[in-house]
Design a protein around this motif. Structure first.
Motif, mmCIF file in Angstrom:
data_model
loop_
_atom_site.group_PDB
_atom_site.id
_atom_site.type_symbol
_atom_site.label_atom_id
_atom_site.label_comp_id
_atom_site.label_asym_id
_atom_site.label_seq_id
_atom_site.Cartn_x
_atom_site.Cartn_y
_atom_site.Cartn_z
ATOM 1 N N LEU A 69 49.114 45.961 38.961
ATOM 2 C CA LEU A 69 48.396 44.789 38.463
ATOM 3 C C LEU A 69 47.967 45.010 37.017
ATOM 4 O O LEU A 69 47.723 46.138 36.589
ATOM 5 C CB LEU A 69 47.145 44.522 39.311
ATOM 6 C CG LEU A 69 47.315 43.966 40.726
ATOM 7 C CD1 LEU A 69 45.946 43.765 41.356
ATOM 8 C CD2 LEU A 69 48.087 42.658 40.711
ATOM 9 N N SER A 70 47.818 43.939 36.296
ATOM 10 C CA SER A 70 47.243 44.076 34.962
ATOM 11 C C SER A 70 45.805 44.538 35.091
ATOM 12 O O SER A 70 45.123 44.267 36.094
ATOM 13 C CB SER A 70 47.285 42.743 34.208
ATOM 14 O OG SER A 70 46.322 41.847 34.746
ATOM 15 N N VAL A 71 45.328 45.251 34.090
ATOM 16 C CA VAL A 71 43.947 45.727 34.115
ATOM 17 C C VAL A 71 42.975 44.559 34.198
ATOM 18 O O VAL A 71 41.904 44.662 34.803
ATOM 19 C CB VAL A 71 43.673 46.618 32.885
ATOM 20 C CG1 VAL A 71 43.744 45.826 31.596
ATOM 21 C CG2 VAL A 71 42.328 47.318 33.005
ATOM 22 N N HIS A 72 43.364 43.431 33.640
ATOM 23 C CA HIS A 72 42.496 42.249 33.691
ATOM 24 C C HIS A 72 42.352 41.743 35.126
ATOM 25 O O HIS A 72 41.254 41.347 35.544
ATOM 26 C CB HIS A 72 43.063 41.147 32.793
ATOM 27 C CG HIS A 72 43.134 41.531 31.357
ATOM 28 N ND1 HIS A 72 44.201 42.249 30.851
ATOM 29 C CD2 HIS A 72 42.266 41.340 30.326
ATOM 30 C CE1 HIS A 72 43.987 42.466 29.562
ATOM 31 N NE2 HIS A 72 42.830 41.927 29.219
ATOM 32 N N GLU A 73 43.432 41.762 35.900
ATOM 33 C CA GLU A 73 43.347 41.301 37.288
ATOM 34 C C GLU A 73 42.544 42.268 38.144
ATOM 35 O O GLU A 73 41.744 41.856 38.984
ATOM 36 C CB GLU A 73 44.751 41.113 37.864
ATOM 37 C CG GLU A 73 44.766 40.567 39.288
ATOM 38 C CD GLU A 73 44.067 39.226 39.431
ATOM 39 O OE1 GLU A 73 43.626 38.923 40.564
ATOM 40 O OE2 GLU A 73 43.954 38.477 38.442
ATOM 41 N N ARG A 74 42.755 43.579 37.944
ATOM 42 C CA ARG A 74 41.942 44.549 38.689
ATOM 43 C C ARG A 74 40.465 44.364 38.366
ATOM 44 O O ARG A 74 39.603 44.425 39.251
ATOM 45 C CB ARG A 74 42.373 45.978 38.369
ATOM 46 C CG ARG A 74 43.675 46.394 39.002
ATOM 47 C CD ARG A 74 43.786 47.900 39.154
ATOM 48 N NE ARG A 74 43.660 48.614 37.904
ATOM 49 C CZ ARG A 74 44.666 48.966 37.118
ATOM 50 N NH1 ARG A 74 45.908 48.633 37.454
ATOM 51 N NH2 ARG A 74 44.460 49.631 36.003
ATOM 52 N N ALA A 75 40.148 44.148 37.102
ATOM 53 C CA ALA A 75 38.751 43.955 36.703
ATOM 54 C C ALA A 75 38.174 42.696 37.338
ATOM 55 O O ALA A 75 37.015 42.681 37.774
ATOM 56 C CB ALA A 75 38.641 43.887 35.177
ATOM 57 N N ARG A 76 38.958 41.631 37.416
ATOM 58 C CA ARG A 76 38.473 40.392 38.041
ATOM 59 C C ARG A 76 38.132 40.627 39.515
ATOM 60 O O ARG A 76 37.107 40.148 40.021
ATOM 61 C CB ARG A 76 39.522 39.278 37.903
ATOM 62 C CG ARG A 76 39.458 38.526 36.588
ATOM 63 C CD ARG A 76 40.282 37.248 36.644
ATOM 64 N NE ARG A 76 41.706 37.526 36.670
ATOM 65 C CZ ARG A 76 42.474 37.639 35.585
ATOM 66 N NH1 ARG A 76 41.931 37.511 34.374
ATOM 67 N NH2 ARG A 76 43.762 37.877 35.690
ATOM 68 N N ILE A 77 38.985 41.379 40.202
ATOM 69 C CA ILE A 77 38.737 41.642 41.624
ATOM 70 C C ILE A 77 37.493 42.510 41.802
ATOM 71 O O ILE A 77 36.670 42.268 42.695
ATOM 72 C CB ILE A 77 39.976 42.298 42.265
ATOM 73 C CG1 ILE A 77 41.136 41.293 42.303
ATOM 74 C CG2 ILE A 77 39.660 42.819 43.666
ATOM 75 C CD1 ILE A 77 42.458 41.882 42.748
ATOM 76 N N LEU A 78 37.333 43.524 40.956
ATOM 77 C CA LEU A 78 36.149 44.375 41.067
ATOM 78 C C LEU A 78 34.875 43.598 40.764
ATOM 79 O O LEU A 78 33.839 43.803 41.414
ATOM 80 C CB LEU A 78 36.276 45.583 40.135
ATOM 81 C CG LEU A 78 37.302 46.636 40.564
ATOM 82 C CD1 LEU A 78 37.405 47.731 39.514
ATOM 83 C CD2 LEU A 78 36.936 47.237 41.919
#
Length: 501
Positions: A69-78
């Motif tokens: 996943l893009s780091v942006h998507e991982r950050a959104r989930i967290l």
């Protein structure tokens, strides 16, 4: 989806997103330490379950469902998870207090901060930059951070969610998958947390939960060849065994182990601050913390006055039902811990330590011990050297800075210490000479997701939280780009000088 456990608590394994019993069919009782009553059961994993969980985590990692996943998507989930965590925070307060016996005022103060850990590491993932390295010649060299793979996170009973969050947040933010092994004594809130991660959108297989005894499930996890990193919080001897097992597979380790914290009180500090700070350091969490203020060193000129004031403070600490907001000291985690601690208190008396306050089991059906303080303790005695992991502290006099440093540093451990003084120069001077990984000045036991947490000597290796922890969940890849547009023929016969490296 069921998120909140229902009493009596049934704590399954969670492997590849599915809740399942242990293949052995073996269960263990979950005990309320405040009453001694059974409040539920957990599925006790065996080696086959551990292998299944690691395999699921490895498949998830290799598929790229999380690491890709893009780091942006991982950050959104967290960040979404952090919001869900906050929305469920009252359940976490209640269940952690019920399961490990910490007074609800302590539990509330600690757990309320934990969503911040996930937001911090999500932000760090978005902002952490790689390096461009200046090298000789027509080359561009830069680094990339690469997640390690499957990480094993083994937590202890004393701060189940805090200890887990310190490593789970950076592990997920950097793209790893995990297998969590909580203490078999306090698994309930970890189950709730893993369910919330799934609800937030973390894909199946990224976070797996294994329960059971350390000598079986924990040992199988530590020696598994597909584990890339192990994070363990617990005793030094078990940590040494885990480190040896990890070394066989060259797994990275972060080990937060034992401690014998020093609280150093100089004679220029306000006495009220010293008394309140030392009591907090010694008795928060019933002393069941590796950074416990287990040794209080007091300058000789104020020693007698400190003893008299501290006796009153210790005797005023209220033991009782952890769910009652008025309770200030909860039980220790088990009957076995209580009996071990009481044995140490008996031996301390026999070794000549003088009892200032407490010293025995407190009334009640659970595993309660009175807040206890000894004084005039030999620094080299068992009670002066070994970790008690209970509501027990010892008070010793010192003459000057050199004497304080000699006593404070005279231990196999090196996790945490605090310095209490109004002299700014002295505070920095003493802090710089303490062989501890964390030193607080005029405070104790403070933690922030941005600050590295860990110790020296027998207190472990590696760091949790901070940039240090974030980077230790990845490996640097160096990329070298030839920008000249030319590839020289190494094997020509021109006789011209050539560059090999």
């Amino acid at each position: 989806m069921t998120v909140k456990p229902v009493e009596p608590f049934d704590v399954p394994l969670i492997i590849d997103g599915k809740e399942t019993p242990a293949t052995s069919g073996h269960n263990m009782n979950i005990i309320n330490p405040a009453t001694g009553a059974v409040i539920g059961t957990l599925a006790a994993a065996g080696e086959a379950d551990v292998n299944h969980a690691v395999e699921a985590a490895r498949r998830a990692f290799e598929s790229g469902v999380w690491s890709g996943l893009s780091v942006h998507e991982r950050a959104r989930i967290l960040n979404r998870f952090a919001d869900l965590f906050e929305a469920s925070i009252e359940d976490f307060y209640r269940l952690e207090t019920l399961n490990n016996g910490r007074p609800v005022t302590e539990t509330r103060a600690q757990i309320a901060r934990l969503p911040q850990f996930y937001r911090y590491f999500a932000a760090l993932a978005l902002t952490r930059r790689s390096d461009v390295i200046p090298v000789e010649g027509p080359y561009l060299v830069y680094t990339q951070r690469v997640p390690l793979g499957v990480c094993a996170l083994m937590t202890s009973f004393n701060h189940p969610l805090m200890i887990l969050s310190k490593s789970l947040a950076p592990a997920l933010a950097t793209g790893n998958t995990v297998v969590i092994k909580p203490s078999e004594q306090t698994p309930i809130t970890t189950l709730l947390l893993v369910r919330l991660l799934k609800q937030a959108g973390v894909p199946d297989g990224v976070v797996n939960l294994i329960n059971g005894e350390g000598r079986e499930a924990g040992a199988a996890l530590a020696r598994h060849p597909d584990i890339a990193k192990i994070v363990f919080t617990g005793g030094t001897e078990v940590g040494r065994q885990i480190g040896a097992a990890a070394a066989q597979n060259f797994a990275v380790t972060t080990l937060e182990l034992g401690g014998k914290g020093a609280v150093i009180v100089f004679d220029d500090i306000d006495m009220d601050r010293a008394i309140n700070g030392a009591a907090f350091a010694a008795f928060i969490g019933a002393g069941q913390t590796c950074v416990c203020g287990a040794r209080i060193l007091v300058q000789r000129s104020i020693y007698e006055r400190f003893l008299e004031r501290f006796r009153g403070k210790v005797q005023s600490i209220r033991t009782g039902d952890p769910a009652d907001p008025k309770t200030q000291l909860g039980p220790v985690i088990s009957a076995r811990s209580r009996d071990r601690i009481l044995g140490m208190l008996d031996r301390a008396r026999n070794d000549g330590a003088k009892l200032l306050a407490g010293g025995k089991a407190a009334p009640g059906d659970g595993f309660f011990i009175e807040a206890t303080a000894f004084y005039d303790v030999d620094p080299d005695s068992e009670i002066g050297q070994d970790e008690v992991f209970g509501p027990v502290t010892v008070i010793m006099p010192f003459d000057d800075e050199a004497d304080a440093l000699r006593i404070a540093n005279g231990t196999q451990f090196g996790l945490a210490a605090s310095v209490w003084t109004n002299d700014v120069a002295r505070a920095h001077r003493v802090a710089s000479k303490l062989t501890f990984g964390m030193v607080w000045v005029n405070d104790h036991h403070r933690l922030d997701p941005a600050s590295p947490w860990g110790g020296f000597k027998q207190s472990g290796v590696g760091r949790e939280t901070g940039i240090e922890s974030f980077d230790q969940f990845s490996e640097p890849r160096a990329v070298t780009v030839n920008t000249s547009g030319v590839t020289h023929d190494w094997y020509d016969d021109s006789g011209q000088p050539k560059r090999l490296n």
